[in-house]
Design an enzyme around this catalytic site. Structure first.
Site, short mmCIF file in Angstrom:
data_model
loop_
_atom_site.label_atom_id
_atom_site.label_comp_id
_atom_site.label_asym_id
_atom_site.label_seq_id
_atom_site.Cartn_x
_atom_site.Cartn_y
_atom_site.Cartn_z
N TYR A 242 -9.75 4.88 15.48
CA TYR A 242 -8.78 5.30 14.46
C TYR A 242 -8.58 6.82 14.49
O TYR A 242 -7.45 7.31 14.43
CB TYR A 242 -9.30 4.84 13.09
CG TYR A 242 -8.37 5.03 11.93
CD1 TYR A 242 -7.44 4.06 11.59
CD2 TYR A 242 -8.45 6.17 11.13
CE1 TYR A 242 -6.60 4.22 10.49
CE2 TYR A 242 -7.62 6.34 10.03
CZ TYR A 242 -6.69 5.35 9.71
OH TYR A 242 -5.87 5.52 8.63
N GLY B 107 0.80 -1.22 0.00
CA GLY B 107 0.00 0.00 0.00
C GLY B 107 0.84 1.27 0.00
O GLY B 107 1.84 1.38 -0.72
N1 CAA Z 1 -22.82 10.39 9.17
C1 CAA Z 1 -24.01 10.22 9.78
N2 CAA Z 1 -24.65 9.04 9.81
C2 CAA Z 1 -24.07 8.00 9.22
C3 CAA Z 1 -22.83 8.13 8.55
C4 CAA Z 1 -22.22 9.37 8.55
N3 CAA Z 1 -21.03 9.58 7.93
N4 CAA Z 1 -22.51 6.93 8.06
C5 CAA Z 1 -23.47 6.08 8.40
N5 CAA Z 1 -24.45 6.75 9.08
C6 CAA Z 1 -25.70 6.21 9.61
C7 CAA Z 1 -26.42 5.42 8.55
O1 CAA Z 1 -27.18 6.28 7.73
C8 CAA Z 1 -27.27 4.48 9.37
O2 CAA Z 1 -28.35 5.20 9.87
P1 CAA Z 1 -29.78 4.47 10.06
O3 CAA Z 1 -29.52 3.32 10.98
O4 CAA Z 1 -30.65 5.54 10.63
O5 CAA Z 1 -30.16 4.02 8.68
C9 CAA Z 1 -26.40 4.18 10.59
O6 CAA Z 1 -25.44 5.25 10.63
C10 CAA Z 1 -25.70 2.87 10.49
O7 CAA Z 1 -24.86 2.91 9.31
P2 CAA Z 1 -24.26 1.61 8.69
O8 CAA Z 1 -25.35 0.76 8.14
O9 CAA Z 1 -23.14 1.97 7.76
O10 CAA Z 1 -23.70 0.90 10.03
P3 CAA Z 1 -22.82 -0.35 10.14
O11 CAA Z 1 -22.75 -0.67 11.60
O12 CAA Z 1 -23.19 -1.40 9.18
O13 CAA Z 1 -21.39 0.19 9.65
C11 CAA Z 1 -19.43 1.47 9.65
C12 CAA Z 1 -20.78 1.28 10.29
C13 CAA Z 1 -18.61 0.18 9.82
C14 CAA Z 1 -18.77 2.58 10.41
C15 CAA Z 1 -19.58 1.78 8.16
O14 CAA Z 1 -20.45 2.86 8.02
C16 CAA Z 1 -18.26 2.15 7.55
O15 CAA Z 1 -17.45 1.29 7.23
N6 CAA Z 1 -18.01 3.46 7.34
C17 CAA Z 1 -16.78 3.94 6.74
C18 CAA Z 1 -15.81 4.31 7.79
C19 CAA Z 1 -14.60 4.88 7.10
O16 CAA Z 1 -14.65 5.85 6.37
N7 CAA Z 1 -13.46 4.26 7.31
C20 CAA Z 1 -12.26 4.70 6.68
C21 CAA Z 1 -11.38 3.53 6.43
S1 CAA Z 1 -9.99 3.96 5.42
C22 CAA Z 1 -9.05 4.87 6.44
O17 CAA Z 1 -9.29 5.03 7.59
C23 CAA Z 1 -7.82 5.46 5.81
C24 CAA Z 1 -7.74 6.89 6.10
O18 CAA Z 1 -6.91 7.29 6.89
C25 CAA Z 1 -8.60 7.83 5.36
#
Ligand code: CAA
Length: 240
Positions: free
Chosen positions: A147, A13
């Site tokens: 994180y 990566g």
């Molecule tokens: N803001 C507000 N609400 C949010 C949101 C956000 N950004 N994202 C999700 N939600 C809400 C959803 O709309 C949902 O609401 P409802 O239940 O009312 O429908 C609720 O939160 C649950 O969302 P999910 O179905 O996504 O929940 P989950 O438990 O299945 O997954 C999660 C949660 C694992 C955090 C998933 O949303 C996810 O993977 N998100 C991405 C996180 C991310 O960006 N990680 C970065 C990884 S890469 C990295 O970190 C490198 C770097 O340095 C940039």
């Protein structure tokens, strides 16, 4: 003798791109890795860059690993703390283990590697430490309290250690990448990632080499007046 650099998480990566960029600068590079032996072997065969296995979250393993690199390649002048993991989940679903592992590896790794190398850099009057933070340590991110806290900690750690290193010729800086096209970002659910990319003004994910060029500058002679800074490379997603 060329200067010696360690890149943690340096065989895959963003780390792989950093290892290659530092080699291009003329440094002797040691790429640390924690688990993926097969990938590390392929990386070393392809690039000629030596790889060394240890867990950056393990304090003693860092002391031993750095000693091993020093014996094989020479005293360590440059450290890029790139190794990191995600254990994403909303707080309600996040276990203590998810919290602890991310803190231990992402933030603890920076402390462990600095403890193992900073003294030598100070004695020799030259050093470069670059810590890979994250846009999510600057802005926060839903589902990443662990994180974001660790990466935010890295930004504070950088500014504090920079003050200690400055008069000894040791610079300490951070890079805060945005969303880069790597396995880590590929693990984000596609529908979530699509929404994130839509908010990046440049309109795409970053590429690993675009982070590596920034690291190379901070590690170069020309970077000597830059210390305690954070370089954001995020396609304009967070202007900070
Ligand atoms: N803001 C507000 N609400 C949010 C949101 C956000 N950004 N994202 C999700 N939600 C809400 C959803 O709309 C949902 O609401 P409802 O239940 O009312 O429908 C609720 O939160 C649950 O969302 P999910 O179905 O996504 O929940 P989950 O438990 O299945 O997954 C999660 C949660 C694992 C955090 C998933 O949303 C996810 O993977 N998100 C991405 C996180 C991310 O960006 N990680 C970065 C990884 S890469 C990295 O970190 C490198 C770097 O340095 C940039």
């Amino acid at each position: 003798m060329s200067k010696v650099a360690i890149v943690t998480g340096g065989t895959r990566g963003i780390g792989e791109a950093i290892s290659l960029a530092l080699k291009e600068l003329g440094y002797t590079v040691a790429a640390n890795y924690a688990g993926n032996e097969e990938k590390a072997k392929a990386f070393t065969e392809k690039t000629g860059i030596a790889s060394f296995k240890w867990d950056v979250g393990d304090h003693q393993a860092c002391l031993d690993g750095v000693a091993q690199v020093a014996e094989a390649l020479g005293p360590v002048d440059i450290v890029v703390n790139n190794a990191g993991i995600t254990r994403d989940g909303v707080l309600a679903k996040m276990s203590f283990d998810d919290w602890n592992e991310v803190m231990r590896i992402n933030l603890g790794g920076c402390f462990n590697m600095a403890k193992a190398t900073f003294g030598g850099m100070r004695e020799r009057g030259w050093g470069r430490i670059v810590n890979i933070g994250s846009i999510n340590g600057q802005a926060g991110q839903y589902g990443q309290v662990n994180y974001a806290a660790a990466k935010s900690g890295i930004h504070g750690f950088t500014k504090a250690l920079a003050q200690e290193g400055a008069k000894y010729g040791v610079t300490v800086n951070a890079i805060a990448p945005g969303y880069i096209d790597t396995d880590m970002v590929a693990a984000v659910p596609p529908a979530v990632l699509e929404k994130i990319v839509a908010k990046i003004p440049v309109g795409r994910l970053g590429q690993a080499h675009e982070i590596a060029r920034g690291v190379a500058f901070l590690c170069s002679e020309d970077g000597g007046f830059v210390t305690g800074s954070t370089l954001s490379i995020n396609g304009g997603q967070h202007m900070y």
